[in-house]
Each structure stands twice: as structure tokens, then as C-alpha cells.
Enzyme design. Structure first.
Site, PDB file in Angstrom:
ATOM      1  N   LYS A   2      59.617 -26.578   2.002  1.00 54.09           N
ATOM      2  CA  LYS A   2      58.236 -27.057   1.877  1.00 54.09           C
ATOM      3  C   LYS A   2      58.104 -28.272   0.977  1.00 54.09           C
ATOM      4  CE  LYS A   2      56.094 -24.585  -2.072  1.00 54.09           C
ATOM      5  NZ  LYS A   2      57.004 -23.574  -2.606  1.00 54.09           N
TER       6      LYS A   2
ATOM      7  N   HIS B 161      59.906 -16.102  -8.939  1.00 49.24           N
ATOM      8  CA  HIS B 161      59.747 -17.556  -9.088  1.00 49.24           C
ATOM      9  C   HIS B 161      59.002 -17.781 -10.394  1.00 49.24           C
ATOM     10  CE1 HIS B 161      58.913 -21.731  -8.430  1.00 49.24           C
ATOM     11  NE2 HIS B 161      59.425 -21.727  -7.205  1.00 49.24           N
TER      12      HIS B 161
ATOM     13  N   GLU C 216      66.171 -20.882  -5.110  1.00 45.86           N
ATOM     14  CA  GLU C 216      65.355 -21.619  -4.126  1.00 45.86           C
ATOM     15  C   GLU C 216      64.826 -22.920  -4.712  1.00 45.86           C
ATOM     16  OE1 GLU C 216      62.300 -18.760  -3.441  1.00 45.86           O
ATOM     17  OE2 GLU C 216      63.561 -17.400  -2.294  1.00 45.86           O
TER      18      GLU C 216
ATOM     19  N   PHE D 168      47.660 -31.846  -5.843  1.00 50.70           N
ATOM     20  CA  PHE D 168      48.272 -30.527  -5.654  1.00 50.70           C
ATOM     21  C   PHE D 168      49.361 -30.225  -6.668  1.00 50.70           C
ATOM     22  CE2 PHE D 168      47.106 -31.463  -1.061  1.00 50.70           C
ATOM     23  CZ  PHE D 168      45.980 -30.662  -1.094  1.00 50.70           C
TER      24      PHE D 168
ATOM     25  N   TYR E 191      56.740 -32.809  -3.003  1.00 54.89           N
ATOM     26  CA  TYR E 191      55.331 -32.477  -2.763  1.00 54.89           C
ATOM     27  C   TYR E 191      54.458 -33.717  -2.606  1.00 54.89           C
ATOM     28  CZ  TYR E 191      57.260 -28.044  -4.266  1.00 54.89           C
ATOM     29  OH  TYR E 191      58.048 -26.923  -4.363  1.00 54.89           O
TER      30      TYR E 191
HETATM   31  C1  LIG Z   1      57.596 -23.576  -3.734  1.00 48.86           C
HETATM   32  C2  LIG Z   1      58.626 -22.523  -3.775  1.00 48.86           C
HETATM   33  C3  LIG Z   1      59.937 -22.841  -4.171  1.00 48.86           C
HETATM   34  C4  LIG Z   1      60.344 -24.206  -4.679  1.00 48.86           C
HETATM   35  O1  LIG Z   1      59.860 -24.418  -5.964  1.00 48.86           O
HETATM   36  P1  LIG Z   1      60.315 -25.686  -6.826  1.00 48.86           P
HETATM   37  O2  LIG Z   1      59.513 -25.541  -8.067  1.00 48.86           O
HETATM   38  O3  LIG Z   1      60.006 -26.916  -6.056  1.00 48.86           O
HETATM   39  O4  LIG Z   1      61.764 -25.544  -7.106  1.00 48.86           O
HETATM   40  C5  LIG Z   1      60.878 -21.834  -4.116  1.00 48.86           C
HETATM   41  N1  LIG Z   1      60.565 -20.584  -3.705  1.00 48.86           N
HETATM   42  C6  LIG Z   1      59.312 -20.240  -3.324  1.00 48.86           C
HETATM   43  C7  LIG Z   1      59.059 -18.858  -2.857  1.00 48.86           C
HETATM   44  C8  LIG Z   1      58.305 -21.198  -3.370  1.00 48.86           C
HETATM   45  O5  LIG Z   1      57.067 -20.838  -3.007  1.00 48.86           O
END
Ligand SMILES: *Cc1c(COP(=O)(O)O)cnc(C)c1O
Length: 443
Positions: free
Chosen positions: A94, A222, A292, A341, A411
Site C-alpha cells: 500500500k 504494528h 511488514e 494523510f 504514501y
Molecule cells: C501500513 C501497514 C504497514 C506498513 O507500515 P510502514 O509504517 O509504512 O512500515 C505494514 N503492515 C500493516 C498491517 C499496515 O497497515
């Protein structure tokens, strides 16, 4: 060789080992690469800007454009391997679904974090095995779950009871990760207000999963995007351990911990050090660990160039000063969506003015006596569309001049809109400051 769930490709391994065996520190390599990177980015910017004649060009030829250095993504990957050996990165699509970035990461052997049918499809299409994908969205659309099931994307997260019933109905063989919430108060974009089970509810969810005969294989968390407190990782790892133990007492055999994203280039080493020692303290080596990262991989790799479409002179009679409002051909409804955002403050720099091409020229020595104040605005009719309410330049910026902004990879493009009839698709010119990455991509 670093512990990895996917074989590291030969090219990668070669350059990685060359790096170590020549006694070069990663730091030296990075400095060298960053120098080449600025040179290549500068050349790409210059050739594009010089090729555009705003007085005669076709509609849209003067649109904002990106230059992406794929070598920067490659260097971030080496840096990850150097600091977080135990954690297999699953790039968060994303953040920037750029096709060349995805291709490079796929060649480097990372996994992918997808949150929708389209993201899963894009990653599968480049030939990534479904076992390298985690559908890391705890609240999923039913038809997307069916799509994941049909395509063998088994790993997915959940954080509530309804999602377990949904999984039972649509994909009983899924490999589930219980997403727990974290203390994300020190992050740029908080995620735990929306997602994550409280620690107290974990046991009920696990009991329900047991009753439904679902396969819970791990825990995910996260710490918030743009996290700044390394201690958030320590607490989250401890909480994950607690849930692993609860799961074991209910008869689950959890084998994977997903430490999510939240890493930034500026604080990466400090974060990685805290995370690594927490992992070693709480999770024995046979537990697989994935992450992630999104922002970490791409933020610095993308530079954007925009041109000034209009200017308004603002004379303050009382103060006797003159300042200018500059209107650019990109704004918060476009690639500067990160201001709204992602709480970013992109820094404007002059790229091309009547004084000539100025990329990388004003990195220092900004404090010349003759500074003029500018505010910078986007092209739409909305007053919210402001990029910088005040910035100082030592030279005059005119209609037709170009500005550039660095660190525009995360982003930005992905959340651009077409509001007011402006485009949401902008060209990306690719350069590559790392021969290892060029080889992998066949460039
Ligand atoms: C957005 C998101 C990420 C990526 O986060 P960063 O801060 O860009 O590293 C990883 N895992 C999940 C579930 C997310 O929603």
C-alpha cells in the site's frame, strides 16, 4: 548466509558478500551509492526539464514527474539484512505499489503484505509464490477472502470474532495471525485505534478459533507508521510472547511472529537494535519472524519535480515587504496527499530557474542575506491545497520555473486523486545507482 525463508538470489548474495569481504562497511558503501544516486537523479531531472517547452508542449507534458532510484531500495534491503537478520521483510504494498519496486523486491526474495484483492493480484502477476504473501488486513471483504482462497494466499490476520466466523465460512484452511494492539502513541499514523485485539480479549479469540477448528499460526502487531519510540517494539514483543504462551496452553502450535512495519530510515538502526534483542530474549530461534516494512524501503528512493504554473505578488504596505504565492501543478489532492494523510512536510527546493539548473545546489548555504518569502500552493480551487505556508529562497522563483522535493516515495502517488480534473497518474523515470540492482532487473 542470513536466515531467510526464501533463497537469496545469487546476484544479491554476491554483492552482499563482496561488501563484507572487502572489509567495506555498509556505511562506506551507502555513502558511495548515495553520491552516485544524486548524480543519476540530477541527470534524469535535467534531461526531462530541458526537454519541455511550456510555450509549445502538448497538454500534460509539463506535468509533475518522479525520478526513482531503485538502487536506494536495494541499499535499504542490504541495511535491513545487516541489522535485522532474523526478520524476513514482507513489503507493505500500500505504501507505494510501483511496479519496478515490486519487481526488485521480488527478485531480492522479500515477501509482500497485501490488504486487498488488487494488491494480491498485482504481486501474484509478477510471479511471486502465494506463500510469500500475507493478507495483513484484519477486517476483510468477503469476495477478497474467496479470491485469496482460490489463489492459495493462506496467511492472513484477524483481530475479532466476526472475522473468525467469516474465515470459517470462506477459508477454513487459512493460516491465521492474531493481530494485537500496541502502544502507538509515538507514531506518525496511529493504527491501533482501528486495528488490533486487546491483550485481555486474546484468550477468548483463541478459544473461539479452537472451537471453530481454525489454524492460528502466529501473532502480528504494528507499532504505528512512522514510529519513533523503539520501546514500543519491546512492549509489543513481550505482549506477543504472552499470547504465544496462551495459545500453547490451548493446544495451538504457533510458529511465526509478524512484527509489522513502522520503520523509518532515520531511526532504523536504533529500532532494529531494540527489536533484535527483544526477539532474542523472548523468541527462540526456531520461531520464524517476519516484518511488514513499507515506508522504510521507498521513502528516500523517489524525488518529485513540479513546475510553477502561476504566481501572486503580495505586498505588505505596513511592513514594506514583498512575498510571493506560488501555484504548482501538483498538490495535496495529488502526490502531496502525504501532507494530509501522512503528516509530512515536504521541503521545497529550486530545480530550474532563470539562474539555471540548481539540483543539489542549495543543500547548504541557505542563509544568504537576500532571502525572499514564498508560500506554495497546489493547483486545485480548494484553500486546503497548500504545500508550504512559508519557505525562503535566495533566488527569485517565477512562473515556469521548476521545484523539486525529496523523500517522496511513501504514501504519495498511491493516495493521489483526480479532484478538479487534475491527473493522478504521473510519469516515473527510473535510475539505478547500484549495479547489483540493475543486474537483478535486467537494466
Ligand atoms: C501500513 C501497514 C504497514 C506498513 O507500515 P510502514 O509504517 O509504512 O512500515 C505494514 N503492515 C500493516 C498491517 C499496515 O497497515
Amino acid at each position: 548466509m542470513a536466515r531467510s525463508d526464501y533463497p537469496i538470489t545469487e546476484e544479491y548474495q554476491l554483492s552482499y558478500e563482496a561488501l563484507q569481504s572487502t572489509g567495506n562497511t555498509l556505511g562506506n558503501h551507502v555513502d558511495h551509492g548515495a553520491g552516485i544516486s544524486r548524480q543519476l537523479i540530477g541527470e534524469a531531472l535535467r534531461s526531462r526539464v530541458e526537454a519541455i517547452n511550456q510555450d509549445t508542449c502538448e497538454v500534460g507534458d509539463e506535468d509533475a514527474f518522479f525520478v526513482a532510484d531503485l538502487g536506494e531500495v536495494y541499499r535499504q534491503h542490504l541495511r535491513w539484512k545487516n541489522n535485522l537478520k532474523r526478520v524476513t521483510p514482507h513489503y507493505a504494498v500500500k505504501c507505494n505499489p510501483d511496479p519496478q519496486v515490486l519487481r526488485l523486491l521480488s527478485e531480492l526474495g522479500t515477501g509482500f503484505d497485501c490488504a486487498s484483492k488488487t494488491e494480491i493480484e498485482q504481486v501474484l502477476k509478477i510471479g511471486v509464490d502465494p506463500s510469500r504473501i500475507i493478507y495483513a488486513q484484519p477486517c476483510k471483504t468477503k469476495s477478497y477472502v474467496r479470491y485469496a482462497a482460490q489463489h492459495g494466499v493462506k496467511q492472513m490476520t484477524f483481530d475479532n470474532a466476526d472475522e473468525l466466523y467469516k474465515t470459517k465460512q470462506l477459508f477454513p484452511d487459512a493460516e491465521l495471525y492474531l493481530r494485537i494492539l500496541t502502544d502507538d502513541s509515538a507514531s506518525l499514523c496511529r493504527l491501533s485505534q482501528k486495528f488490533g485485539a486487546a491483550l485481555e480479549s486474546a484468550v477468548e479469540l483463541l478459544e473461539l478459533a479452537k472451537k471453530l477448528e481454525l489454524n492460528v499460526v502466529g501473532v502480528a502487531f504494528h507499532v504505528g507508521s512512522g514510529a519513533s519510540d523503539p520501546k514500543a517494539f519491546l512492549k509489543a514483543v513481550q505482549d506477543a510472547r504472552f499470547v504465544f504462551d496462551q495459545a500453547a496452553s490451548l493446544g495451538f502450535n504457533m510458529h511465526t511472529l509478524d512484527v509489522g512495519g513502522g520503520f523509518c530510515g532515520e531511526t532504523f538502526e536504533a529500532m532494529a537494535a531494540v527489536l533484535s534483542s527483544a526477539l532474542d530474549a523472548y523468541f527462540p530461534p526456531h520461531i520464524r519472524v517476519i516484518g511488514e516494512p513499507g515506508r522504510y524501503y521507498v521513502s528516500k528512493a523517489f524525488t518529485i519535480a513540479c513546475h510553477v504554473i502561476a504566481r501572486r505578488t503580495v505586498a505588505d504596505a505596513t511592513l514594506g515587504t514583498t512575498s510571493y504565492m506560488l501555484y504548482m501543478n501538483d498538490g495535496v489532492y495529488g502526490n502531496f496527499s502525504s501532507i494530509i494523510f501522512d503528516h509530512q512536510n515536504p521541503v521545497p527546493r529550486i530545480l530550474q530557474s532563470s539562474n539555471g539548473f540548481a539540483y543539489d545546489k542549495h543543500r547548504s548555504g541557505y542563509d544568504t542575506p537576500s532571502m525572499t518569502e514564498y508560500s506554495i500552493w497546489g493547483p486545485t480551487c480548494d484553500g486546503i491545497d497548500v504545500i508550504s505556508s512559508s519557505c525562503m529562497f535566495s533566488e527569485t522563483v517565477d512562473v515556469g520555473d521548476w521545484l523539486y522535493f525529496e523523500e517522496m516515495g511513501a504514501y504519495t502517488k498511491c493516495s493521489a486523486t483526480r479532484f478538479n480534473g487534475f491527473t493522478d497518474s504521473h510519469d516515473v523515470l527510473y535510475v539505478c545507482s547500484e549495479p547489483g540492482a540493475s543486474a537483478l532487473l535486467g537494466l
